[in-house]
Scaffold this motif. Structure first.
Motif, mmCIF file in Angstrom:
data_model
loop_
_atom_site.group_PDB
_atom_site.id
_atom_site.type_symbol
_atom_site.label_atom_id
_atom_site.label_comp_id
_atom_site.label_asym_id
_atom_site.label_seq_id
_atom_site.Cartn_x
_atom_site.Cartn_y
_atom_site.Cartn_z
ATOM 1 N N HIS A 298 -10.287 0.612 15.474
ATOM 2 C CA HIS A 298 -9.007 0.952 16.102
ATOM 3 C C HIS A 298 -8.255 2.047 15.355
ATOM 4 C CE1 HIS A 298 -9.457 -2.072 19.010
ATOM 5 N NE2 HIS A 298 -9.227 -3.101 18.237
ATOM 6 N N TYR A 299 -8.681 2.338 14.134
ATOM 7 C CA TYR A 299 -7.944 3.334 13.341
ATOM 8 C C TYR A 299 -8.643 4.683 13.398
ATOM 9 C CZ TYR A 299 -4.769 -0.244 12.218
ATOM 10 O OH TYR A 299 -3.816 -1.216 12.383
ATOM 11 N N THR A 300 -7.839 5.720 13.606
ATOM 12 C CA THR A 300 -8.418 7.062 13.714
ATOM 13 C C THR A 300 -8.539 7.720 12.344
ATOM 14 O OG1 THR A 300 -6.178 7.904 14.175
ATOM 15 C CG2 THR A 300 -7.565 7.419 16.082
ATOM 16 N N HIS A 301 -7.732 7.263 11.374
ATOM 17 C CA HIS A 301 -7.752 7.881 10.041
ATOM 18 C C HIS A 301 -7.488 6.829 8.958
ATOM 19 C CE1 HIS A 301 -6.593 11.081 12.849
ATOM 20 N NE2 HIS A 301 -7.257 11.893 12.051
ATOM 21 N N PHE A 302 -8.165 6.973 7.820
ATOM 22 C CA PHE A 302 -7.920 6.125 6.646
ATOM 23 C C PHE A 302 -7.494 7.030 5.502
ATOM 24 C CE2 PHE A 302 -10.526 3.501 9.251
ATOM 25 C CZ PHE A 302 -10.181 2.187 8.947
ATOM 26 N N ILE A 303 -6.402 6.678 4.828
ATOM 27 C CA ILE A 303 -6.055 7.468 3.647
ATOM 28 C C ILE A 303 -5.779 6.542 2.466
ATOM 29 C CG2 ILE A 303 -5.103 9.425 4.963
ATOM 30 C CD1 ILE A 303 -2.361 8.517 4.069
ATOM 31 N N THR A 304 -6.136 7.016 1.276
ATOM 32 C CA THR A 304 -5.877 6.232 0.064
ATOM 33 C C THR A 304 -4.597 6.745 -0.562
ATOM 34 O OG1 THR A 304 -8.239 5.922 -0.240
ATOM 35 C CG2 THR A 304 -6.859 5.546 -2.165
ATOM 36 N N ASN A 305 -3.615 5.852 -0.665
ATOM 37 C CA ASN A 305 -2.307 6.283 -1.156
ATOM 38 C C ASN A 305 -2.231 6.154 -2.672
ATOM 39 O OD1 ASN A 305 0.379 7.064 -1.288
ATOM 40 N ND2 ASN A 305 1.121 4.985 -0.954
ATOM 41 N N ASP A 306 -2.637 7.233 -3.370
ATOM 42 C CA ASP A 306 -2.542 7.239 -4.821
ATOM 43 C C ASP A 306 -1.248 7.964 -5.200
ATOM 44 O OD1 ASP A 306 -2.934 7.208 -7.474
ATOM 45 O OD2 ASP A 306 -4.926 8.106 -7.469
ATOM 46 N N ILE A 307 -1.206 9.272 -4.916
ATOM 47 C CA ILE A 307 0.024 10.043 -5.179
ATOM 48 C C ILE A 307 0.738 10.214 -3.842
ATOM 49 C CG2 ILE A 307 0.893 12.292 -5.945
ATOM 50 C CD1 ILE A 307 -1.698 12.297 -7.772
ATOM 51 N N LEU A 308 1.962 9.703 -3.780
ATOM 52 C CA LEU A 308 2.683 9.638 -2.499
ATOM 53 C C LEU A 308 2.722 10.994 -1.792
ATOM 54 C CD1 LEU A 308 4.422 8.045 -0.464
ATOM 55 C CD2 LEU A 308 6.416 8.632 -1.860
ATOM 56 N N LYS A 309 3.081 12.045 -2.539
ATOM 57 C CA LYS A 309 3.235 13.354 -1.896
ATOM 58 C C LYS A 309 1.933 13.801 -1.207
ATOM 59 C CE LYS A 309 4.492 18.159 -2.573
ATOM 60 N NZ LYS A 309 3.409 18.563 -1.667
ATOM 61 N N ASN A 310 0.811 13.541 -1.858
ATOM 62 C CA ASN A 310 -0.477 13.938 -1.261
ATOM 63 C C ASN A 310 -0.729 13.164 0.031
ATOM 64 O OD1 ASN A 310 -0.783 15.509 -3.468
ATOM 65 N ND2 ASN A 310 -2.351 14.245 -4.461
ATOM 66 N N ALA B 231 0.834 -1.218 0.000
ATOM 67 C CA ALA B 231 0.000 0.000 0.000
ATOM 68 C C ALA B 231 0.862 1.259 0.000
ATOM 69 C CB ALA B 231 -0.930 0.007 1.212
ATOM 70 N N GLY B 232 2.131 1.107 0.395
ATOM 71 C CA GLY B 232 3.022 2.271 0.377
ATOM 72 C C GLY B 232 3.343 2.835 1.750
#
Ligand code: 5GP
Length: 183
Positions: free
Chosen positions: A156-168, A8-9
């Motif tokens: 258990h997770y406070t945040h979910f992010i989708t890793n498309d563009i690494l910098k974002n 996932a990165g």
């Protein structure tokens, strides 16, 4: 704390956080898995025997630990405690079982789950790694659905992010850390 399926990165995100946040400190996990590619002992991991791993558990020196695809992984507690006391931001990359333990033991932790944009991206990233056999890559992909479902359902997770563009993704995590720590 960062979790997410293999490919996932997470590691790229963690490395960027360590470069960009001066207060960030990497938590070196111990593992019984053999080194992959050019991994060196004491950098991403300390590579230890099954016996030594068991001894660390017996001495209650792991903040959390888990088994993933037949190997054991754990976070030594003492360096985390010392870094937190010094006001540092500890960056941990751990699996969802470990994430659940950290949620309980360090409730104030920020727990981010990294999702791949698509399952095809995940497969392509793992294939690009070239440091593992096809069979092992297939096992990691097979684990991914379960990990994602567990992370979503566990709370258990406070945040979910989708890793498309690494910098974002890195910018998003930094924003979360700054917001939550008032840094
Ligand atoms: P890998 O073999 O790809 O380095 O890691 C396999 C899985 O173990 C990944 O999901 C990674 O985040 C997780 N992992 C790495 N270190 C730890 C740790 O100290 N504790 C736990 N619970 N999982 C870890």
């Amino acid at each position: 704390m960062i979790s997410g399926p293999s490919g996932a990165g997470k590691t790229s995100i963690c490395n960027a956080l360590l470069e960009q946040l001066s207060a960030a400190e990497w938590s070196v996990s111990v593992t019984t898995r053999p080194p992959r590619g050019d991994e060196r002992d004491g950098e991403a991991y300390r590579f230890i025997s099954a016996e030594e791993f068991q001894r660390l558990i017996g001495e209650d020196r792991l903040l959390e630990h888990a088994e993933y695809l037949g190997n054991r992984y754990g976070t030594p507690a003492e360096p985390v405690r010392a870094a937190m006391e010094a006001g540092r931001i500890v960056i941990m990359e751990i699996d969802v079982q470990g994430g659940a333990q950290v949620a309980q033991r360090v409730p104030e932790s920020i727990r981010v789950f990294v999702l791949p944009p698509t399952m095809d991206t995940l497969k392509a990233r793992l294939a690009g790694r070239k440091t593992e056999s096809d069979a092992l890559q297939a096992k990691r992909i097979a684990e991914a659905d379960g990990e994602i479902a567990f992370a979503r359902n566990s709370g258990h997770y406070t945040h979910f992010i989708t890793n498309d563009i690494l910098k974002n993704s890195v910018d998003q995590v930094i924003e979360i850390i700054e917001r939550e720590t008032n840094a």
